[in-house]
Design an enzyme around this catalytic site. Sequence first.
Site, PDB file in Angstrom:
ATOM      1  N   ASN A   1      -6.014   1.109   0.379  1.00 34.68           N
ATOM      2  CA  ASN A   1      -7.294   0.284   0.749  1.00 34.68           C
ATOM      3  C   ASN A   1      -7.040  -1.071   0.599  1.00 34.68           C
ATOM      4  OD1 ASN A   1      -9.940  -0.526   0.721  1.00 34.68           O
ATOM      5  ND2 ASN A   1     -10.530   0.361  -1.153  1.00 34.68           N
TER       6      ASN A   1
ATOM      7  N   LYS B   1      -8.991  -3.342   1.443  1.00 40.08           N
ATOM      8  CA  LYS B   1     -10.607  -4.235   1.247  1.00 40.08           C
ATOM      9  C   LYS B   1     -10.610  -5.167   2.150  1.00 40.08           C
ATOM     10  CE  LYS B   1     -10.107  -2.584  -3.579  1.00 40.08           C
ATOM     11  NZ  LYS B   1     -10.684  -2.645  -5.142  1.00 40.08           N
TER      12      LYS B   1
ATOM     13  N   GLU C   1     -12.140   6.986  -9.283  1.00 39.97           N
ATOM     14  CA  GLU C   1     -11.790   5.595  -9.586  1.00 39.97           C
ATOM     15  C   GLU C   1     -12.635   5.034 -10.603  1.00 39.97           C
ATOM     16  OE1 GLU C   1      -9.942   3.811  -5.883  1.00 39.97           O
ATOM     17  OE2 GLU C   1     -11.985   3.375  -5.588  1.00 39.97           O
TER      18      GLU C   1
ATOM     19  N   SER D   1      -5.914   0.322 -10.393  1.00 43.73           N
ATOM     20  CA  SER D   1      -4.733  -0.459 -10.727  1.00 43.73           C
ATOM     21  C   SER D   1      -3.500   0.552 -10.855  1.00 43.73           C
ATOM     22  CB  SER D   1      -4.889  -1.028 -12.043  1.00 43.73           C
ATOM     23  OG  SER D   1      -5.882  -2.154 -12.181  1.00 43.73           O
TER      24      SER D   1
END
Length: 251
Positions: free
Chosen positions: A10, A12, A168, A214
Amino acid sequence: MSRKKFIAGNWKMNTTVEEAVALAKGVVEAVGGVSDVDVAVCPPYTNLSAVSQAIKGSNVKLGAQDVHWEAKGAFTGKVSCDMLKSVGVTYVIIGHSEQRQYFGETNGTVNKKTKAVLAAGLLPIVCVGETLDERNGGKMDAVIDGQTRGAFEGISASDAAKCTIAYEPVWAIGTGVTATPEQANEAHVFIRNILVSLYGKDTADKMRIQYGGSMKPDNAKGLLALSDIDGGLIGGAALKPADFAGIVQPK
Ligand code: PGA
């Protein structure tokens, strides 16, 4: 039940077109031939077309970070499923915590988007996860239960089987704090049991649940070894081909 692992990057709100093409090429070079793990990259809308070209002929698939549920019309700033399909998108991330936190995403809009994506023949990656306050306040189970049931309301078992869920924990996203493998797996088992109650064991066993927050090359192996962790949704570490490759094929 063995589920094929699925690692998605991802990106972002990162990368210009040039940067995206360079990153995509790096990913293809590093893991474009991998076939025992499903791999996808999810660049910003503006870079989908260019990345689609850059990954052509490799095993890396294209994902989008969001979508609007309506087919077309007066929805300034929004992008539809057909538009995503027309640039070669396969997967769509829905309900990311940043969408929920900053852009008004609710369990209801997640449900509408999931239905639209499935109807278009695209594959949803539905994100769920609790904030630190919710976890500390003992609300974690209720939050995840509400997000999961809300996302899948009115969706058939055969459609649900096509979906990936990304667990998540919000407190682990971009913070460097990872859920311990045990904390993560416990949440994944909890989600799997919700899916069993909604769809029965056969369907629930087919659905992949990614961990996100993370995840890096040095913690990926431990997380991916657990019974119910079927892959990862990777933010920061997806922006460097070597780090991303180290999660797709952890040492
Ligand atoms: P992170 O982000 O890997 O940078 O924590 C994951 C995500 O938000 O999808």
